[in-house]
Design a protein around this motif. Structure first.
Motif, PDB file in Angstrom:
ATOM      1  N   ALA A 212      85.455  96.677  96.039  1.00  0.00           N
ATOM      2  CA  ALA A 212      85.296  95.098  95.693  1.00  0.00           C
ATOM      3  C   ALA A 212      83.299  95.671  95.832  1.00  0.00           C
ATOM      4  O   ALA A 212      82.922  96.159  96.605  1.00  0.00           O
ATOM      5  CB  ALA A 212      85.581  94.147  96.674  1.00  0.00           C
ATOM      6  N   ASP A 213      82.919  94.616  94.923  1.00  0.00           N
ATOM      7  CA  ASP A 213      81.439  94.732  94.765  1.00  0.00           C
ATOM      8  C   ASP A 213      80.797  93.939  96.084  1.00  0.00           C
ATOM      9  O   ASP A 213      81.290  92.972  96.764  1.00  0.00           O
ATOM     10  CB  ASP A 213      80.945  93.713  93.560  1.00  0.00           C
ATOM     11  CG  ASP A 213      81.111  94.522  92.182  1.00  0.00           C
ATOM     12  OD1 ASP A 213      81.408  95.701  92.403  1.00  0.00           O
ATOM     13  OD2 ASP A 213      80.991  93.742  91.200  1.00  0.00           O
ATOM     14  N   LEU A 214      79.706  94.606  96.500  1.00  0.00           N
ATOM     15  CA  LEU A 214      78.833  94.015  97.619  1.00  0.00           C
ATOM     16  C   LEU A 214      77.718  93.197  96.820  1.00  0.00           C
ATOM     17  O   LEU A 214      77.130  94.164  96.259  1.00  0.00           O
ATOM     18  CB  LEU A 214      78.293  95.088  98.717  1.00  0.00           C
ATOM     19  CG  LEU A 214      77.577  94.654  99.642  1.00  0.00           C
ATOM     20  CD1 LEU A 214      78.049  93.639 100.624  1.00  0.00           C
ATOM     21  CD2 LEU A 214      77.118  96.032 100.536  1.00  0.00           C
ATOM     22  N   THR A 215      77.409  92.130  96.914  1.00  0.00           N
ATOM     23  CA  THR A 215      76.331  91.750  96.163  1.00  0.00           C
ATOM     24  C   THR A 215      75.349  90.851  97.050  1.00  0.00           C
ATOM     25  O   THR A 215      75.560  90.385  98.170  1.00  0.00           O
ATOM     26  CB  THR A 215      76.856  90.570  95.137  1.00  0.00           C
ATOM     27  OG1 THR A 215      77.643  89.555  95.822  1.00  0.00           O
ATOM     28  CG2 THR A 215      77.907  91.281  94.391  1.00  0.00           C
ATOM     29  N   ASP A 216      74.278  90.693  96.647  1.00  0.00           N
ATOM     30  CA  ASP A 216      73.048  89.911  97.386  1.00  0.00           C
ATOM     31  C   ASP A 216      72.299  89.353  96.358  1.00  0.00           C
ATOM     32  O   ASP A 216      71.685  90.203  95.560  1.00  0.00           O
ATOM     33  CB  ASP A 216      72.299  91.054  98.325  1.00  0.00           C
ATOM     34  CG  ASP A 216      71.336  90.328  99.071  1.00  0.00           C
ATOM     35  OD1 ASP A 216      71.508  89.237  99.495  1.00  0.00           O
ATOM     36  OD2 ASP A 216      70.141  90.904  99.041  1.00  0.00           O
ATOM     37  N   ALA A 217      72.019  88.164  96.525  1.00  0.00           N
ATOM     38  CA  ALA A 217      71.245  87.316  95.420  1.00  0.00           C
ATOM     39  C   ALA A 217      71.419  87.440  94.020  1.00  0.00           C
ATOM     40  O   ALA A 217      70.647  87.744  93.035  1.00  0.00           O
ATOM     41  CB  ALA A 217      69.663  87.615  95.532  1.00  0.00           C
ATOM     42  N   GLY A 218      72.905  87.881  93.708  1.00  0.00           N
ATOM     43  CA  GLY A 218      73.335  88.132  92.484  1.00  0.00           C
ATOM     44  C   GLY A 218      73.144  89.351  91.781  1.00  0.00           C
ATOM     45  O   GLY A 218      73.635  89.812  90.891  1.00  0.00           O
ATOM     46  N   GLU A 219      72.853  90.268  92.700  1.00  0.00           N
ATOM     47  CA  GLU A 219      72.697  91.978  92.613  1.00  0.00           C
ATOM     48  C   GLU A 219      73.902  92.383  93.131  1.00  0.00           C
ATOM     49  O   GLU A 219      74.044  92.438  94.278  1.00  0.00           O
ATOM     50  CB  GLU A 219      71.596  92.290  92.739  1.00  0.00           C
ATOM     51  CG  GLU A 219      71.161  93.882  92.434  1.00  0.00           C
ATOM     52  CD  GLU A 219      69.915  94.316  92.788  1.00  0.00           C
ATOM     53  OE1 GLU A 219      69.591  95.450  92.654  1.00  0.00           O
ATOM     54  OE2 GLU A 219      69.104  93.626  93.559  1.00  0.00           O
ATOM     55  N   VAL A 220      74.490  93.381  92.430  1.00  0.00           N
ATOM     56  CA  VAL A 220      75.511  94.560  93.306  1.00  0.00           C
ATOM     57  C   VAL A 220      74.655  95.393  93.706  1.00  0.00           C
ATOM     58  O   VAL A 220      73.934  96.559  92.964  1.00  0.00           O
ATOM     59  CB  VAL A 220      76.642  95.155  91.888  1.00  0.00           C
ATOM     60  CG1 VAL A 220      77.246  96.022  92.592  1.00  0.00           C
ATOM     61  CG2 VAL A 220      77.366  93.946  91.330  1.00  0.00           C
ATOM     62  N   ILE A 221      74.937  95.470  95.043  1.00  0.00           N
ATOM     63  CA  ILE A 221      73.963  96.601  95.783  1.00  0.00           C
ATOM     64  C   ILE A 221      74.842  97.497  96.387  1.00  0.00           C
ATOM     65  O   ILE A 221      74.420  98.522  97.154  1.00  0.00           O
ATOM     66  CB  ILE A 221      73.111  95.648  96.814  1.00  0.00           C
ATOM     67  CG1 ILE A 221      73.926  94.956  97.994  1.00  0.00           C
ATOM     68  CG2 ILE A 221      72.110  94.731  96.043  1.00  0.00           C
ATOM     69  CD1 ILE A 221      73.402  94.522  99.150  1.00  0.00           C
ATOM     70  N   GLY A 222      76.189  97.412  96.125  1.00  0.00           N
ATOM     71  CA  GLY A 222      76.875  98.414  96.854  1.00  0.00           C
ATOM     72  C   GLY A 222      78.444  98.194  96.539  1.00  0.00           C
ATOM     73  O   GLY A 222      78.654  97.274  95.761  1.00  0.00           O
ATOM     74  N   SER A 223      79.338  98.784  97.292  1.00  0.00           N
ATOM     75  CA  SER A 223      80.777  98.618  96.973  1.00  0.00           C
ATOM     76  C   SER A 223      81.470  98.524  98.494  1.00  0.00           C
ATOM     77  O   SER A 223      81.189  99.360  99.355  1.00  0.00           O
ATOM     78  CB  SER A 223      81.297  99.613  96.005  1.00  0.00           C
ATOM     79  OG  SER A 223      82.700  99.417  95.793  1.00  0.00           O
ATOM     80  N   VAL A 224      82.335  97.754  98.492  1.00  0.00           N
ATOM     81  CA  VAL A 224      82.991  97.686  99.904  1.00  0.00           C
ATOM     82  C   VAL A 224      84.522  98.509  99.542  1.00  0.00           C
ATOM     83  O   VAL A 224      85.140  98.032  98.561  1.00  0.00           O
ATOM     84  CB  VAL A 224      83.459  96.435 100.306  1.00  0.00           C
ATOM     85  CG1 VAL A 224      84.409  96.160 101.827  1.00  0.00           C
ATOM     86  CG2 VAL A 224      82.153  95.502 100.163  1.00  0.00           C
TER      87      VAL A 224
END
Length: 249
Positions: A179-191
């Motif tokens: 699943a996407d790891l997001t911060d402030a609307g930005e995809v920054i990684g993956s879980v």
């Protein structure tokens, strides 16, 4: 490319086949937190973000640092793992002392000198680095994996056991779910769920590699364990070397 002060005088990895000297206590010891933050802001401009697939590497180099309890003594390990078989091809160490304090968000300034010294002891320059830490999944979008990738100009990414920043919906329980790891609307990684019904890991691109390749490689490298074999072996080897170091005292 902007090179941090403790690596500026070092040859590039491709220039010298034999490297046995670590960085020691040079200018990194005098780097202030303010200077580190300024340098971090400059270095992150050199990160190459990409979504283009890379040629799968034959080997991957896993990295980890183990610290002696109650001191700044540490052992950095660089472990080269064959991607097809997951067998360890080569192990290199550096025993030294961290000369930058532990500051959240600035871990790279503590560990990069140690890790570079271990990498330089490998007989062959690495093709791709996997760090026990973060790449873009960082408040400044410049974690340890990004920092090290920029310094050495190598493809790199991070695999962490917990999230540092970001939000996510837990992936499904089966191996391979992510699943996407997001911060402030930005995809920054993956879980990423590397094993069925086991806690996921947090994968983020560092430098010159896309997130899809990071996820694919993480799953390919995980074998029977939650943690990918390169960083799992680096953790094992650095701990073992630290125990041997202690036994000599």
């Amino acid at each position: 490319m902007i090179i941090p002060p403790w690596t500026a005088s070092r040859p590039r990895l491709s220039e010298s086949p034999q490297r046995t000297q670590g960085p020691g206590k040079r200018s990194e010891g005098s780097t202030s937190v303010h200077e580190a933050e300024r340098l971090q802001d400059e270095l992150k401009e050199s990160v190459v973000r990409t979504s283009a697939p890379i040629e799968p590497p034959r080997t991957v180099t896993g990295l980890d640092v183990t610290y002696d309890t109650g001191s700044d003594r540490a052992v950095a390990a660089a472990v080269v793992v064959d991607v097809a078989s997951l067998e360890v091809v080569e192990v290199a160490f550096h025993r030294g002392e961290a000369t930058f304090p532990y500051v959240p968000g600035l871990l790279a300034f503590r560990e990069v000198p140690l890790l570079v010294a271990a990498i330089e002891r490998l007989s062959t320059p690495p093709a791709l680095l996997v760090c026990d830490g973060y790449g873009l999944a960082h408040p400044k979008r410049f974690g340890l994996a990004s920092h090290l990738g920029v310094v050495l100009d190598l493809p790199s990414y991070g695999v962490a056991k917990t999230a540092f920043v970001g939000e996510f919906t837990p992936p499904a329980e089966q191996r391979g779910a992510h699943a996407d790891l997001t911060d402030a609307g930005e995809v920054i990684g993956s879980v990423v769920r590397t094993q069925t019904a086991v806690k996921p890991v947090f994968v983020s691109a560092g430098h010159r590699i896309g997130l899809d390749d990071c996820v694919s490689l993480t799953l390919r490298l995980s074998g029977r364990h939650r943690i990918p074999e390169p960083t799992r072996q680096a953790d094992i080897e650095s701990r073992k070397m630290l125990r041997e170091w202690r036994s000599l005292e």
